[in-house]
Design a protein around this motif. Structure first.
Motif, short mmCIF file in Angstrom:
data_model
loop_
_atom_site.label_atom_id
_atom_site.label_comp_id
_atom_site.label_asym_id
_atom_site.label_seq_id
_atom_site.Cartn_x
_atom_site.Cartn_y
_atom_site.Cartn_z
N THR A 111 0.84 -1.19 0.00
CA THR A 111 0.00 0.00 0.00
C THR A 111 0.88 1.24 0.00
OG1 THR A 111 -1.78 1.18 1.16
CG2 THR A 111 -0.19 0.00 2.54
N HIS A 112 0.30 2.35 -0.49
CA HIS A 112 0.98 3.64 -0.37
C HIS A 112 0.34 4.47 0.74
CE1 HIS A 112 -2.46 4.53 -3.02
NE2 HIS A 112 -2.46 5.71 -2.41
N ASP A 113 -0.68 3.93 1.40
CA ASP A 113 -1.46 4.66 2.39
C ASP A 113 -1.01 4.28 3.79
OD1 ASP A 113 -3.97 4.83 4.27
OD2 ASP A 113 -4.37 6.20 2.61
N VAL A 114 -0.45 5.23 4.53
CA VAL A 114 0.10 4.96 5.86
C VAL A 114 -0.99 4.53 6.84
CG1 VAL A 114 1.21 6.04 7.86
CG2 VAL A 114 2.12 6.45 5.55
N ASP A 115 -2.15 5.19 6.81
CA ASP A 115 -3.25 4.80 7.70
C ASP A 115 -3.66 3.35 7.46
OD1 ASP A 115 -3.35 7.81 7.58
OD2 ASP A 115 -4.96 7.46 9.03
N GLU A 116 -3.79 2.98 6.20
CA GLU A 116 -4.17 1.62 5.85
C GLU A 116 -3.12 0.63 6.33
OE1 GLU A 116 -6.36 0.12 2.06
OE2 GLU A 116 -4.24 0.32 1.52
N ALA A 117 -1.86 0.96 6.16
CA ALA A 117 -0.77 0.08 6.57
C ALA A 117 -0.82 -0.21 8.06
CB ALA A 117 0.58 0.69 6.20
N VAL A 118 -1.05 0.83 8.86
CA VAL A 118 -1.09 0.66 10.32
C VAL A 118 -2.35 -0.08 10.75
CG1 VAL A 118 -1.19 1.88 12.53
CG2 VAL A 118 0.35 2.67 10.72
N TYR A 119 -3.48 0.27 10.14
CA TYR A 119 -4.77 -0.28 10.56
C TYR A 119 -4.84 -1.80 10.34
CZ TYR A 119 -9.83 -0.71 11.11
OH TYR A 119 -11.09 -1.07 11.54
N LEU A 120 -4.23 -2.29 9.28
CA LEU A 120 -4.38 -3.69 8.92
C LEU A 120 -3.37 -4.61 9.61
CD1 LEU A 120 -4.91 -3.38 5.05
CD2 LEU A 120 -6.67 -3.89 6.76
N ALA A 121 -2.17 -4.15 9.89
CA ALA A 121 -1.03 -5.05 10.03
C ALA A 121 -0.68 -5.45 11.45
CB ALA A 121 0.19 -4.41 9.37
N ASN A 122 -0.01 -6.63 11.54
CA ASN A 122 0.78 -6.99 12.71
C ASN A 122 2.11 -6.22 12.69
OD1 ASN A 122 -0.18 -10.26 11.88
ND2 ASN A 122 -0.97 -9.21 13.68
N ARG A 123 2.68 -6.09 11.48
CA ARG A 123 3.94 -5.36 11.30
C ARG A 123 3.87 -4.54 10.03
NH1 ARG A 123 8.99 -8.77 10.80
NH2 ARG A 123 7.60 -10.25 9.76
N VAL A 124 4.51 -3.38 10.06
CA VAL A 124 4.64 -2.54 8.87
C VAL A 124 6.10 -2.56 8.44
CG1 VAL A 124 4.41 -0.23 7.91
CG2 VAL A 124 2.74 -1.04 9.60
N ILE A 125 6.31 -2.93 7.18
CA ILE A 125 7.66 -2.89 6.60
C ILE A 125 7.79 -1.58 5.82
CG2 ILE A 125 9.34 -4.10 5.17
CD1 ILE A 125 8.20 -5.71 7.59
N VAL A 126 8.73 -0.75 6.22
CA VAL A 126 8.98 0.52 5.52
C VAL A 126 10.17 0.32 4.60
CG1 VAL A 126 9.52 2.97 5.76
CG2 VAL A 126 8.07 1.83 7.48
N MET A 127 9.94 0.54 3.30
CA MET A 127 11.00 0.38 2.32
C MET A 127 11.68 1.73 2.06
SD MET A 127 10.96 -2.86 1.26
CE MET A 127 11.69 -2.86 -0.38
N ALA A 128 12.96 1.66 1.71
CA ALA A 128 13.71 2.81 1.24
C ALA A 128 13.97 2.63 -0.25
CB ALA A 128 15.02 2.95 2.00
N ALA A 129 14.02 3.74 -0.97
CA ALA A 129 14.14 3.68 -2.43
C ALA A 129 15.57 3.91 -2.90
CB ALA A 129 13.22 4.71 -3.07
N ARG A 130 15.77 3.44 -4.13
CA ARG A 130 16.99 3.70 -4.92
C ARG A 130 18.27 3.41 -4.16
NH1 ARG A 130 16.16 9.62 -7.12
NH2 ARG A 130 15.32 9.88 -5.04
N PRO A 131 18.65 2.19 -4.00
CA PRO A 131 17.90 0.99 -4.39
C PRO A 131 16.92 0.56 -3.31
CG PRO A 131 20.05 0.36 -3.57
CD PRO A 131 20.01 1.86 -3.55
N GLY A 132 15.89 -0.20 -3.70
CA GLY A 132 14.86 -0.64 -2.77
C GLY A 132 15.40 -1.63 -1.74
N ARG A 133 15.14 -1.33 -0.46
CA ARG A 133 15.58 -2.22 0.60
C ARG A 133 14.73 -1.93 1.84
NH1 ARG A 133 17.91 2.33 0.63
NH2 ARG A 133 18.95 3.23 2.44
N VAL A 134 14.84 -2.79 2.84
CA VAL A 134 14.08 -2.60 4.06
C VAL A 134 14.73 -1.48 4.88
CG1 VAL A 134 13.32 -3.64 6.23
CG2 VAL A 134 13.27 -4.98 4.11
#
Length: 267
Positions: free
Chosen positions: A199-222
């Protein structure tokens, strides 16, 4: 109270890297991503544009082969799609000439399931997503939310152990989106599938999850892994609580206050 998930990894990303050709060069979508997801866990993935969220899901689905590393599901390396990994995209991908029932039955028919059993299983999941009154309707007569519910029922019908969902509610209006979030969580709490939800929606990410994985770009990683210590079932009261607001702020800062690639290089 949160559903209990086992500690054994259901999905393992082991130093996964993947690049795409871009303008005569290469764009690194994923760079040595390592991540374990437990059996029965609901994990959401957020991050800035171009951080490799969809690439991560496509590698897990077996739709892309990583350049390096591997994805392991139930101890077996992923080398292609599998009915055990149900995939749901933002685009509903329903067959327009088939009714809701026939769309939900389609994967079962391909798998050789008999007509009576196909109908029984399809009706179960059509009811689960609240489309019983529309079982004989064609997709063109359905709203966007109803089409997405049909796609979810179709994914569940083939009895996958994992659901891979790539921004499935991204094109829906805000009210429908919230309603489908609640329906999805209700289904997850009863069916106990492992879910990887992009998801790109922070509220949705928090509302649904046991854990939220935040990715960093260029290059993509945790970039960060944030535990969501909020009870299930999730409710409007939880969504409006100070605890939810604090988690939302933490995820927001992690997504949007990341150092630029140049800053990371110079540090």
């Amino acid at each position: 109270m949160s559903p209990v998930v086992s500690g054994a990894p259901k999905i393992e990303f082991r130093d996964v890297s993947h690049s795409f050709a871009l303008g005569g060069g290469e764009f690194a979508a994923l760079d040595r991503v390592s991540l374990d997801i437990a059996d029965g866990e609901f994990v959401t993935v957020v991050g800035p544009s171009g951080c490799g969220k969809s690439t991560l899901m496509n590698v897990a689905a077996g739709l892309l082969e990583p350049d390096a590393g591997q994805v392991v599901v139930d101890g077996e390396t992923v080398h292609g799609p599998s009915p055990q990994r149900g995939v749901i995209f933002q685009q509903y991908a329903l067959f327009p000439w088939m009714s809701v029932r026939k769309n939900v039955e389609f994967g079962l028919k391909i798998a050789g399931v008999g007509a009576a059993e196909r109908r029984r299983r399809a009706e179960r999941f059509i009811d689960m997503v609240g489309l019983t009154d529309f079982a004989d309707a064609l997709p063109k007569t359905l709203s966007g939310g109803m089409k997405q519910r049909c796609a979810i029922a179709r994914a569940y019908a083939v009895d996958p152990t994992i659901l891979l969902m790539d921004e499935p509610f991204g094109a829906l209006d805000a009210l429908t989106r919230v309603q489908l979030q609640d329906r999805l969580l209700d289904t997850w709490s009863r069916e106990r599938r492992t879910v990887l939800f992009i998801t790109h929606d922070v509220d949705e990410a928090v509302y649904l999850a046991n854990r939220v994985i935040v990715m960093a770009a260029r290059p993509g990683r945790v970039h960060r892994v944030i535990d969501v210590d909020l009870p299930y079932p999730r409710t409007e009261e939880i969504r409006l609580s100070p605890e939810f607001a604090e988690l939302r702020r933490e995820v927001w800062r992690s997504v949007y206050h990341q150092p630029t690639p140049m800053e990371r290089t110079s540090s």
